[in-house]
Design a protein around this motif. Structure first.
Motif, PDB file in Angstrom:
ATOM      1  N   GLY A  85       5.536   4.974   6.605  1.00  0.00           N
ATOM      2  CA  GLY A  85       4.212   4.410   6.373  1.00  0.00           C
ATOM      3  C   GLY A  85       4.109   3.631   5.075  1.00  0.00           C
ATOM      4  N   SER A  86       5.135   3.718   4.242  1.00  0.00           N
ATOM      5  CA  SER A  86       5.207   2.931   3.012  1.00  0.00           C
ATOM      6  C   SER A  86       6.674   2.770   2.674  1.00  0.00           C
ATOM      7  CB  SER A  86       4.460   3.622   1.859  1.00  0.00           C
ATOM      8  OG  SER A  86       5.083   4.859   1.520  1.00  0.00           O
ATOM      9  N   LEU A  87       6.983   1.845   1.776  1.00  0.00           N
ATOM     10  CA  LEU A  87       8.376   1.611   1.407  1.00  0.00           C
ATOM     11  C   LEU A  87       8.900   2.836   0.652  1.00  0.00           C
ATOM     12  CD1 LEU A  87      10.813  -0.265   1.229  1.00  0.00           C
ATOM     13  CD2 LEU A  87       9.866  -1.191  -0.883  1.00  0.00           C
ATOM     14  N   PRO A  88       9.835   3.589   1.241  1.00  0.00           N
ATOM     15  CA  PRO A  88      10.347   4.795   0.570  1.00  0.00           C
ATOM     16  C   PRO A  88      10.991   4.459  -0.765  1.00  0.00           C
ATOM     17  CG  PRO A  88      11.031   4.691   2.878  1.00  0.00           C
ATOM     18  CD  PRO A  88      10.466   3.354   2.549  1.00  0.00           C
ATOM     19  N   PRO A  89      10.773   5.295  -1.781  1.00  0.00           N
ATOM     20  CA  PRO A  89      10.038   6.563  -1.747  1.00  0.00           C
ATOM     21  C   PRO A  89       8.634   6.465  -2.352  1.00  0.00           C
ATOM     22  CG  PRO A  89      11.461   6.528  -3.664  1.00  0.00           C
ATOM     23  CD  PRO A  89      11.583   5.173  -3.019  1.00  0.00           C
ATOM     24  N   LEU A  90       7.933   5.342  -2.170  1.00  0.00           N
ATOM     25  CA  LEU A  90       6.595   5.181  -2.744  1.00  0.00           C
ATOM     26  C   LEU A  90       5.583   5.978  -1.938  1.00  0.00           C
ATOM     27  CD1 LEU A  90       6.627   1.321  -3.436  1.00  0.00           C
ATOM     28  CD2 LEU A  90       7.138   3.189  -5.027  1.00  0.00           C
TER      29      LEU A  90
END
Length: 202
Positions: A85-90
């Protein structure tokens, strides 16, 4: 973007990387293996993203949901692909939902675990980030195509990129991905000499 642009997005390549570090291989085997029935959400839209998944079987989709409840597909992913669901690890709220379109199996990798691995195995960090970031590069290219190409060209690009998944996808989901109606997609398929399957064509 062709699948070959991601050197780790195919399971054998990722497995080879993991097995190159015995300690990491043991940690990988200990990750949760999840099974999702068709229609189950891996990630809710608006929910904070704290984990990502590598699909090992089945097909999942990413889709937006408007305030009026209208769905708009963003992308489709099959075996070997990473989704998040977001650019890992953000750790950020996901702007879209992730749903299993078919029964699907996936390896679940928490962001906190990923960060720990990047600290513990610095040689692994860059290529693993490439694999995880590949899906977001695809998203950016796909959005540019939707803005710059006519529908028939977009569909041909979709077939070139997702030819392995296309037979598994109901046509109304493909139409949503392309930003056109199912009727328009049927007309494009007819012009291309393709026969519409009955499933999902409405």
């Amino acid at each position: 973007m062709p699948q070959s642009a991601c050197t780790l997005c195919q399971p054998p390549d990722l497995e080879a990387l993991v097995q190159s570090e015995p300690a990491l291989a043991a940690l990988w085997q200990a990750l949760p293996r999840r099974q999702f029935s068709a229609g189950v959400l891996l990630q809710q839209a608006g929910e904070t993203s704290t984990r990502c998944w590598q699909v090992t079987s089945g097909v999942v989709r990413l889709f937006y949901l408007s305030d009026q409840g209208t769905e708009r597909n963003r992308s489709f992913h099959g075996p070997g692909h990473w989704v998040a669901g977001s650019l890992p690890p953000l750790v950020l709220p996901s702007p879209y939902a992730i749903e299993a379109l078919t029964p699907a199996d996936a390896v679940e990798l928490p962001y906190a675990t990923l960060q720990q691995w990047q600290r513990s195995f610095p040689r692994i960090g860059p290529p693993l980030e490439q694999a995880l970031g590949h899906v977001f590069q695809q998203h950016a290219q796909r959005e540019a195509e939707l803005l710059s190409h006519p529908p028939e060209v977009r569909y041909q690009s979709f077939l070139a990129t997702h030819g392995d998944l296309a037979p598994l996808l109901p046509q109304h989901h493909v139409a949503s991905y392309l930003g056109i109606s199912p009727v328009s997609l049927s007309r494009i398929r007819a012009r291309l000499g393709m026969v519409d399957a009955a499933r999902g064509g409405g």
